[in-house]
Enzyme design. Sequence first.
Site, PDB file in Angstrom:
ATOM      1  N   ASP B 396       0.864  -1.154   0.000  1.00 35.75           N
ATOM      2  CA  ASP B 396       0.000   0.000   0.000  1.00 35.75           C
ATOM      3  C   ASP B 396       0.913   1.219   0.000  1.00 35.75           C
ATOM      4  OD1 ASP B 396      -2.260   1.610   0.454  1.00 35.75           O
ATOM      5  OD2 ASP B 396      -1.776   1.653   2.581  1.00 35.75           O
ATOM      6  N   LYS B 545     -14.456  19.846  -0.578  1.00 36.78           N
ATOM      7  CA  LYS B 545     -13.061  19.568  -0.917  1.00 36.78           C
ATOM      8  C   LYS B 545     -12.945  18.110  -1.335  1.00 36.78           C
ATOM      9  CE  LYS B 545     -10.786  18.098   3.346  1.00 36.78           C
ATOM     10  NZ  LYS B 545     -11.744  17.940   4.432  1.00 36.78           N
ATOM     11  N   GLY B 657      -4.795   3.710  -3.672  1.00 33.80           N
ATOM     12  CA  GLY B 657      -6.011   4.380  -4.112  1.00 33.80           C
ATOM     13  C   GLY B 657      -5.721   5.799  -4.539  1.00 33.80           C
ATOM     14  N   LYS B 778      -7.512  -4.302  -5.348  1.00 30.39           N
ATOM     15  CA  LYS B 778      -6.207  -4.701  -4.827  1.00 30.39           C
ATOM     16  C   LYS B 778      -6.163  -6.210  -4.650  1.00 30.39           C
ATOM     17  CE  LYS B 778      -5.101  -0.501  -2.204  1.00 30.39           C
ATOM     18  NZ  LYS B 778      -4.702   0.023  -0.895  1.00 30.39           N
ATOM     19  N   ASP B 803      -6.716  -2.145   3.006  1.00 30.29           N
ATOM     20  CA  ASP B 803      -5.730  -3.155   2.603  1.00 30.29           C
ATOM     21  C   ASP B 803      -6.105  -4.553   3.078  1.00 30.29           C
ATOM     22  OD1 ASP B 803      -4.113  -1.071   1.601  1.00 30.29           O
ATOM     23  OD2 ASP B 803      -3.448  -0.657   3.640  1.00 30.29           O
TER      24      ASP B 803
END
EC number: 7.6.2.1
Lengths: 339, 1093
Positions: B396, B545, B657, B778, B803
């Site tokens: 990761d 945001k 990601g 993943k 993960d």
Amino acid sequence: MVKEELSTENRPDNTAFTQQRLPAWQPILSAGIIIPGFVLIGLAFIGIGVALLVTSQSIQVMEIDYTGVDQGSPCFKCTDSTVSNCKCEIEFTIDKLFEGPVFFYYGLSNYFQNYRKYGASKDASQLSGDLDYFTSPATECDPYIKDNNDKPIVPCGSIANSMFNDSFVLSRLINGAKEVVPLDGKGISWWTDYNVKYRNPSITPLKNAFNGTVKPINWPRPAYELDTSDPANNGFINQDFLVWMRRAALPNFRKLYRRITEGNYADGLPAGDYSLEITYNYPVLSFDGRKKVVFSNVSWMGGKNEFLGIAYLVIGSLCVIMSIVMLIVYAKFKFPDED
Amino acid sequence: TRRTMEQLDSRTIYIGHRSCPASEAFIPPPKFCDNRIVSSKYTIWNFLPKNLFEQFRRIANFYFLIIFLVQVIVDTPTSPVTSGLPLFFVIIVTAIKQGYEDWLRHKADNEVNKYPVKVLEDGKPVDKDSEKIKVGDVVEVKENETFPCDLILLQSSRDDNTCFVTTASLDGESNHKTHYTVPDTEKDLDSLSATIECEQPQPDLYKFVGRMHIYKSNQEPAVRSLGPENLLLKGATLKNTQKILGVAVYTGMETKMALNYQGKSQKRSVVEKSINAFLLVYLCILLSKALVCTTLKYVFQNKPGQDEPWYNEKTQREKDTNLYLKMFTDFLSFMVLFNFIIPVSMYVTVEMQKFLGSFFIGWDKDFYDPEIKEGALVNTSDLNEELGQVEYVFTDKTGTLTQNNMEFIECCIDGFQYKYHDSSSELDGFGVTYGPMSKLQQKAGWEREELFLRALCLCHTVQVPSAPQEEKGFIASSPDEIALVKGAMRYGFTFMGLESKTMKILNKNDVEMYELLHVLNFDPVRRRMSVIVRTRSGDTLLFCKGADSSIFPRVKLEEVERIRMHVERSATEGYRTLCVAYKCLSAEEYEHADKGLKEARLALQDREEKLTAVYNQVETGMSLIGATAVEDRLQEEAAETMEALQGAGIKVWVLTGDKMETAKSTCYACRLFQRNTELLELTVRTLEERGRRREDRLHELLLEYHKKTVQDSPLAKTRYSSWSVGNQDYGFIVDGASLTMVLNSSSDSNTSHYKNLFLQICQNCTAVLCCRMAPLQKAQIVKLVKNSKGSPITLSIGDGANDVSMILEAHVGIGIKGKEGRQAVRNSDYAIPKLKHLKKLLLAHGHLYYVRIAHLVQYFFYKNLCFILPQFLYQFFCGYSQQPLYDAAYLTMYNICFTSMPILAYSLLEQHIGMEVLLCNATLYSDIAKNAMLRWPPFIYWTLLGVYHGLLFFFGVRLLFGNLALPDNGQVFGNWSYGTIVFTVLVFTVTLKLALDTRHWTWINHFVIWGSLAFYVLFSLFWGGIIWPFLSQQRLYFVFANMLSSVSTWLVMILLVLLSLLPEILLPVLRKPRGPHARQVQLKQTRTQTLYF
């Protein structure tokens, strides 16, 4: 082991063991060690080998097959199983002094004393003198537990039943006259077998202990009458019986019969003619077996055995040769340690 | 099964077990499970049968049981004790271990179940054991207590109807989370009459949907929606709140915590597969041996006179037995005689080695991290050796390669860049100086600056702890937000906190107040979050945001152009960028949004989807103010670790990601990509260039890259691993969207084709970067590689909940005890505090574990082969009568006592190469790659060695027994002497063989190796020195002592031991001048050290 910083609780112990840092010897088999090592081992082995071979060469052995397979052989007449109490006589010559003490063995071939069922077919408790097992021998003794009249057999089992029962008389022929060579029947079995492992019941006379039992089917006499000449050599501690009960490892074996240690023959058998009178009882031809007698003397390495000496010589020379080869290899590729 | 149909997908709970006055008929509440947590497997009563059943389900144990039963039933050469005792030992040891573990679980369960709680009965709190709580009970919880079951928050002692909890023990997130009471519930719970309708228990900690019907006299029942913000999870702790009252909705094994602890899949190591393969070979050897012996037995007995010689008459029963039955029992007897070739004790030793060996990882002080005050954690000891076999590492990025410790670096407002200079001093905090935004080129308008900073101050879910702390600390679930709030603080806008829906901002010296209307939560799919606030002046503002990709489509194009450049530049420098946008909502707009949000929140079905739809609808037509850049620092020694892994021949893939630019710069920083690495991109960007159809372009690119990396590569031709120098390195970049296209191509034929191309490209690149990955993708990647040709060993390392899927999927899952909670750690096989520890874990620990266990396995098979081979050969000399060569005591104790300890010590302590050397020379790791020590060639080597030794032992002694008179008193040796000599040579050879292999002699090795030999000698003397009353046959009485009295025996034993070991001594010497053997590297190393220092 070093211990430091005990401050924080979760910190792993800083010991040589937990950190896998125990002081360790890390041997490296390098040419510098191996080549001289091989030379040394090789030389030592050659030395031992020579000693063994020389010793083995000096050991005298004489084997006489008396099975009587050939029609011409003196014992052929006894191979007929219908003949009982057959005796035959074999004559032989010793060219030079057979150094003493001489050991008198009998040998059997193609005889499987190491059959599993055969080997298990005895009652150790009975043989250690436990009277309870005289009346009801262990089931392992099958089919020699009881006779047809349902009387217990003592000693029971196949091993005891098949005990070797040929007997020999060795005579030296001096001017046509026979002089019997005295045979020593003591000390032919393991000391521990005679003194500890096998025991007679503590009943005197020994005969009484065997009341209500029968002798093994093949035996001519009951256990308490195995040696009529020596009352102490009877029952389960009869030396011949003990020798027989220690099963041979391989199908061709020999067992110690007597030692020649007494009288004129303490120094060995002088050169001359001898006659061996055999009471031929033991049938072996039915399973293609052979019988023989062996006279041998022994040395510090035991009986004659060429194999050990040769093996030591071969391995020793191999080591020396290998070290030479390695030396050449390293001379060519350079010693890695001197780079 | 007891529940009726309509209750299948939801449950109804009567608060306080009060029936409701409503018109609907009172349905008797179905029985829910009680609040008892049962993690234990056994009870006292079912322990024995259940445990035994489970143990005998293992194929090996079952096999030994069968052998034991055969020995009991059939008349076999060895007594049942010889195989029963070891089996009994194994079963007992395992049972004790499992019993102890279960006892610990019982204890832990009891602690939880007997925990005193207060349950409201008739308005008064009554003390009860935790396990007595029933669904519907109203439970009182005080500050710092953990919740005994999953509760719906009804009342809080705080004024604002909130409470704070930490879920540290659940997912490790130590921040305080706010939970809310159900709106409009009665203050007096006694008179509250309400039902809760909620979904059936499910394990997702962050999902909960429910509805509460509140019945008031003569009124329509009020309906309130319930979400995860109302649900207090069992295991979480109440903080900053004096006490709360809640109603139990899920209890005991149905709580989310209990559901989460279930079902971790069992991983099996490759070594175990090798063992099973070898076992099969040995089973075949065993069967063929038994078959050969049985056949030869009947051939032999056909010879005249051999079937039943007069001295060995058959018993009546034997005569009566059917011939075929006899053959069968003979076969079984031979099986039993030779069954020691498959040792029970190997399983015990392997398990012990794994269990004890895994302690070294936890003990290693190099894995200790002073920051979190923890070392490494081993969750399973089954995979130790797998650490030495890793071919692919999937890592990761955030929190693993990087620290997840964010720092605000710069921002950009309306296209003007602002960089913060830290030079002045730390005192340059809030409010002291205004406008320290150093202008680089030009400044944006003053109003825009303030708007931007306000946006940073408002658009977040950061909390200010109520307890005044010395330093101004913030608590948030994401470190980015803290970095942003702290960044705004530097520029003079300080977030003061949120009090009853009012956000306070200290701007210079003025306090600005905003009413917080809605929070549009962050989620990884939208990749953005928004707040809707109302200013004092009554304007309604939306601040948003999020990632550039999710913001840019929602703002005006000309604004994007000004900012995009900055965002991309920041990203290439390795910063995490966020874009900030805002929007003024008109009254109607707000009303519409408000209604939509409230409706969606009440929905019982598909709430998530509905909410997302509303969010997307609201977050449109915004105007972009600026962007921020936050630096995520690399982990300590991240680059060195990655370099070491690549040096070890391990392929490192980064799965993140994050966006491509950021991830790429991290890869460069970690030296996964070097300057000369040619990057191959397969992303949406490359797919869309040249204006072609994506599918065509994908096809084209795949073929092009494949040609480059696979066909033209010299590596492919020489078929050598990747670390050879001088070749072009390739780096491959793929993003989530492209990956989906590769994996789920429109036509089926293409899919497998593309998959293959993709895999081959990946396998020929030094590093692969997969960005924009969803957690499931993943895992998909890991699975793809795991199942590819050669089934390489994969390792996943990560720190966050995202993960977990790949950690579970990979052969070995490593969790980092990072900041993103404990979920990764909990689901991992091993957990380490920092990424840098991976290097030692793999290169040193993994390597050593593999070498140790591989040697252990090979050695075990070897020593049992040369143990049993003489016994097999003996059958040829005893008329195939199943006569054992060795005494029963030796048969039984060979594996348990005489030869077990040295190999166990070896397999725990051996360091054929020192740890430091292993760490310095990463290439050593590739020496053992691909299960090198447990493949067929080494196995055959060991087997041949065993055969050689077995032959030597038997025939060496056979030749010695050419003359039976071995002692110098002329007496003869019997069969047990024969066996004992062979056995003595065997024990010495096998132990000394191990001594030869031992490269690391600690005192423990010395102790066990020489100790075992001494023990054997002493035991033999003792065993043969006494008449044992419990033995029916004193076979070995004085056999050993008599054996020692013969010089020839001594000489032959020395000869045979030496001859057996000779090739082993010679081989390494002759092998050394050639090839880069591991040992030489070490030698060279030490030599260069002595040369240069």
